[in-house]
Design a protein around this motif. Structure first.
Motif, mmCIF file in Angstrom:
data_model
loop_
_atom_site.group_PDB
_atom_site.id
_atom_site.type_symbol
_atom_site.label_atom_id
_atom_site.label_comp_id
_atom_site.label_asym_id
_atom_site.label_seq_id
_atom_site.Cartn_x
_atom_site.Cartn_y
_atom_site.Cartn_z
ATOM 1 N N CYS A 1 -46.905 -9.064 -14.192
ATOM 2 C CA CYS A 1 -46.326 -7.711 -14.213
ATOM 3 C C CYS A 1 -47.130 -6.730 -13.384
ATOM 4 C CB CYS A 1 -46.183 -7.211 -15.645
ATOM 5 S SG CYS A 1 -47.743 -6.820 -16.472
ATOM 6 N N CYS B 1 -44.944 -6.514 -22.367
ATOM 7 C CA CYS B 1 -45.221 -5.067 -22.243
ATOM 8 C C CYS B 1 -44.844 -4.534 -20.860
ATOM 9 C CB CYS B 1 -46.680 -4.771 -22.554
ATOM 10 S SG CYS B 1 -47.841 -5.299 -21.265
ATOM 11 N N CYS C 1 -50.533 -6.827 -22.627
ATOM 12 C CA CYS C 1 -50.361 -7.909 -23.604
ATOM 13 C C CYS C 1 -50.775 -9.298 -23.096
ATOM 14 C CB CYS C 1 -48.910 -7.962 -24.066
ATOM 15 S SG CYS C 1 -47.756 -8.618 -22.823
ATOM 16 N N PHE C 2 -50.840 -9.491 -21.802
ATOM 17 C CA PHE C 2 -51.193 -10.773 -21.189
ATOM 18 C C PHE C 2 -50.172 -11.880 -21.479
ATOM 19 C CE2 PHE C 2 -55.459 -10.087 -19.391
ATOM 20 C CZ PHE C 2 -55.685 -8.804 -19.854
ATOM 21 N N CYS D 1 -47.549 -12.410 -19.719
ATOM 22 C CA CYS D 1 -46.896 -12.796 -18.460
ATOM 23 C C CYS D 1 -47.775 -13.634 -17.550
ATOM 24 C CB CYS D 1 -46.455 -11.538 -17.718
ATOM 25 S SG CYS D 1 -47.832 -10.499 -17.176
HETATM 26 S S1 FES Z 1 -49.569 -7.937 -19.390
HETATM 27 FE FE1 FES Z 1 -47.885 -7.601 -20.732
HETATM 28 S S2 FES Z 1 -46.223 -8.280 -19.574
HETATM 29 FE FE2 FES Z 1 -47.851 -8.451 -18.202
#
Ligand code: FES
Length: 100
Positions: free
Chosen positions: A80, A59, A64-65, A67
């Protein structure tokens, strides 16, 4: 050829060193950890818990977590969102990021 810095008319300060899995990479002031990794050609730095599938930025806005990365021995940092700092030790992580 236009670079992202040129397109944005950005004039960042001098680059500094960080490490990713023991390899030195250069980062610019104001970059996130993800941006520094991307600029170094790294697009995946985590594997999923169940199937070990590669993950990086999805995202790009902290939702979204996907990364998650280990920075200075702290697992599960969102690459991110986290600003990169001089001397950071960045490690890829597997599963939950908690060794052992
Ligand atoms: S939380 Fe989605 S890419 Fe970092």
């Amino acid at each position: 050829m236009n670079s992202p810095l040129r397109l944005a008319d950005a004039h960042p300060g001098p680059s500094f060193a960080v490490t990713f899995d023991g390899r030195e990479i250069r980062a610019l002031p104001g970059q996130t950890v993800a941006a520094a990794l991307w600029a170094a050609g790294v697009t995946s730095w985590r594997t999923t818990r169940d199937q070990g599938r590669p993950r990086g930025v999805f995202c790009g806005i902290g939702v979204c977590f996907d990364c998650l990365v280990t920075v200075n021995d702290r697992p599960n940092q969102r690459a991110c969102l986290l600003p990169v700092e001089p001397g950071d030790t960045i490690r890829s992580q597997a599963g939950t990021g908690h060794d052992g």
